[in-house]
Motif scaffolding. Sequence first.
Motif, PDB file in Angstrom:
ATOM      1  N   UNK A   1       0.802  -0.992  -0.485  1.00  0.00           N
ATOM      2  CA  UNK A   1      -0.325   0.065  -0.202  1.00  0.00           C
ATOM      3  C   UNK A   1       0.969   1.335   0.288  1.00  0.00           C
ATOM      4  N   UNK A   2       1.976   0.773   0.533  1.00  0.00           N
ATOM      5  CA  UNK A   2       2.633   1.953   0.719  1.00  0.00           C
ATOM      6  C   UNK A   2       4.287   1.746   0.923  1.00  0.00           C
ATOM      7  N   UNK A   3       5.345   2.368   0.628  1.00  0.00           N
ATOM      8  CA  UNK A   3       7.008   2.493   0.413  1.00  0.00           C
ATOM      9  C   UNK A   3       7.380   3.927   1.372  1.00  0.00           C
ATOM     10  N   UNK A   4       8.257   3.689   1.926  1.00  0.00           N
ATOM     11  CA  UNK A   4       9.083   4.465   2.421  1.00  0.00           C
ATOM     12  C   UNK A   4      10.720   3.900   2.756  1.00  0.00           C
ATOM     13  N   UNK A   5      11.679   5.527   2.148  1.00  0.00           N
ATOM     14  CA  UNK A   5      12.796   5.256   2.337  1.00  0.00           C
ATOM     15  C   UNK A   5      13.850   5.167   3.889  1.00  0.00           C
ATOM     16  N   UNK A   6      14.379   4.169   4.148  1.00  0.00           N
ATOM     17  CA  UNK A   6      15.022   4.427   5.869  1.00  0.00           C
ATOM     18  C   UNK A   6      17.039   4.608   5.589  1.00  0.00           C
ATOM     19  N   UNK A   7      17.023   5.321   6.222  1.00  0.00           N
ATOM     20  CA  UNK A   7      19.073   5.658   6.099  1.00  0.00           C
ATOM     21  C   UNK A   7      18.980   4.507   7.338  1.00  0.00           C
ATOM     22  N   UNK A   8      20.508   3.988   6.960  1.00  0.00           N
ATOM     23  CA  UNK A   8      20.948   2.387   7.582  1.00  0.00           C
ATOM     24  C   UNK A   8      20.995   3.017   9.330  1.00  0.00           C
ATOM     25  N   UNK A   9      21.008   4.853   9.353  1.00  0.00           N
ATOM     26  CA  UNK A   9      22.158   5.183  10.850  1.00  0.00           C
ATOM     27  C   UNK A   9      21.468   5.488  11.745  1.00  0.00           C
ATOM     28  N   UNK A  10      19.606   5.467  11.405  1.00  0.00           N
ATOM     29  CA  UNK A  10      19.161   6.558  12.274  1.00  0.00           C
ATOM     30  C   UNK A  10      17.495   5.910  13.207  1.00  0.00           C
ATOM     31  N   UNK A  11      17.582   6.472  13.884  1.00  0.00           N
ATOM     32  CA  UNK A  11      15.805   5.978  14.877  1.00  0.00           C
ATOM     33  C   UNK A  11      14.667   6.741  14.429  1.00  0.00           C
ATOM     34  N   UNK A  12      14.299   5.382  13.725  1.00  0.00           N
ATOM     35  CA  UNK A  12      12.442   6.107  14.158  1.00  0.00           C
ATOM     36  C   UNK A  12      11.838   5.713  15.439  1.00  0.00           C
ATOM     37  N   UNK A  13      10.993   6.981  15.629  1.00  0.00           N
ATOM     38  CA  UNK A  13       9.526   6.603  16.227  1.00  0.00           C
ATOM     39  C   UNK A  13       8.888   5.605  16.120  1.00  0.00           C
ATOM     40  N   UNK A  14       7.942   5.017  16.808  1.00  0.00           N
ATOM     41  CA  UNK A  14       7.233   4.309  16.296  1.00  0.00           C
ATOM     42  C   UNK A  14       6.230   4.170  15.799  1.00  0.00           C
ATOM     43  N   UNK A  15       5.141   5.234  15.609  1.00  0.00           N
ATOM     44  CA  UNK A  15       4.849   5.841  15.037  1.00  0.00           C
ATOM     45  C   UNK A  15       4.242   6.932  13.687  1.00  0.00           C
ATOM     46  N   UNK A  16       6.390   6.444  13.411  1.00  0.00           N
ATOM     47  CA  UNK A  16       6.452   7.561  12.007  1.00  0.00           C
ATOM     48  C   UNK A  16       5.742   6.904  10.418  1.00  0.00           C
ATOM     49  N   UNK A  17       5.335   6.042  10.680  1.00  0.00           N
ATOM     50  CA  UNK A  17       4.852   5.095   9.426  1.00  0.00           C
ATOM     51  C   UNK A  17       3.449   5.594   9.154  1.00  0.00           C
ATOM     52  N   UNK A  18       3.124   5.410  10.776  1.00  0.00           N
ATOM     53  CA  UNK A  18       1.547   5.795  10.787  1.00  0.00           C
ATOM     54  C   UNK A  18       0.985   6.996  10.894  1.00  0.00           C
ATOM     55  N   UNK A  19       1.459   7.938  11.424  1.00  0.00           N
ATOM     56  CA  UNK A  19       1.723   8.916  11.209  1.00  0.00           C
ATOM     57  C   UNK A  19       1.391  10.495   9.804  1.00  0.00           C
ATOM     58  N   UNK A  20       2.990   9.361   8.442  1.00  0.00           N
ATOM     59  CA  UNK A  20       2.567   9.528   7.571  1.00  0.00           C
ATOM     60  C   UNK A  20       1.942   9.341   6.363  1.00  0.00           C
ATOM     61  N   UNK A  21       1.176   7.649   7.488  1.00  0.00           N
ATOM     62  CA  UNK A  21      -0.154   7.571   6.103  1.00  0.00           C
ATOM     63  C   UNK A  21      -0.906   8.679   6.220  1.00  0.00           C
ATOM     64  N   UNK A  22      -1.326   8.069   7.878  1.00  0.00           N
ATOM     65  CA  UNK A  22      -2.555   9.472   8.121  1.00  0.00           C
ATOM     66  C   UNK A  22      -2.864  10.654   7.230  1.00  0.00           C
ATOM     67  N   UNK A  23      -1.240  11.121   7.070  1.00  0.00           N
ATOM     68  CA  UNK A  23      -1.124  12.869   6.468  1.00  0.00           C
ATOM     69  C   UNK A  23      -1.384  12.096   5.711  1.00  0.00           C
TER      70      UNK A  23
END
Length: 307
Positions: free
Chosen positions: A85-107
């Motif tokens: 349904x959705x695609x996202x890029x991720x770098x190898x050295x960051x830290x994602x908040x648990x709701x990062x993708x959920x907030x993006x999809x909602x927006x």
Amino acid sequence: MFRVAVLMSTYNGEKYLREQIDSVLNQEGVETELFVRDDGSSDGTPEQLSAYAAENKKVHVFFEKNVGVGNSFMNLLYSVPSDFDYYAFADQDDIWCRDKLQKAVETLLQSGKLLYASNQECVDQDGCSIGIRYSDNADIHLSPISILTENMLAGCTMVFPRKFYEILSDKEHRPGEELLKNRIHDVWVAMAAALYDGLIYDKRSFIKYRQHANNVVGAKKPSLKKRIKAKLQKFSDKSLRCGRSKLAREVVKKFPLQAKNFALIGICADAKTCKGKRLLLKNGKILRTFSKESRWSFGCKVIFGLF
């Protein structure tokens, strides 16, 4: 629940990789699968990736030759399944908040846009906060001309729906390898979305954007030593020069119908001709609004064919 394919390119990233992969796999509110293309690492990164893939069926790893960050991400994009349904890029050295993708999809659902990008909380090598990247009143430019001149959107925050994935992966729209050595994947993806008026920026941050000595692209202004090194690399390697005009020519070639709506893109694409140079100088004030170049610096680059 929406399914999201997270695309990560790795290269000698063993130091921070586990923390980032865990933060991707622990996303809430969506079903996540991680696709990793290792770009020829020589450290312990391949071993870490193999261990994750052996333990978790939602981690898929491809070990490939080194082609550089831009080509690595886009090659990975072209190779992943098209049924998410959705695609996202991720770098190898960051830290994602648990709701990062959920907030993006909602927006994205609320806006109907093609590409979501957000602010970032910058952290040091130990994960300690050193401040938000852009203030709430920062002017984040989302037009094709601003992205051509000075892209402000980070690939590691980008999330997009399947319909935009299909546009990006269409063979007619794929950028050449040489361009991606000069202008990496996030610039191309942001430009493609901007051509369709499909960008939305979230001033909130759901990512800890790690700043350290080995960042390929970072939030901090490069040191004088790094700036001098970059200038010397451009002097010795012609492929690293003229990024803006190269990007403009690729846009005209790959998105001809959309590019016709933006006359300045055509002018930038024609930067090598005498007519193109005259028009660039005439429109220099608009272009310098985004690049923050002096009139003298901009003029020299145009005249000497370095735009």
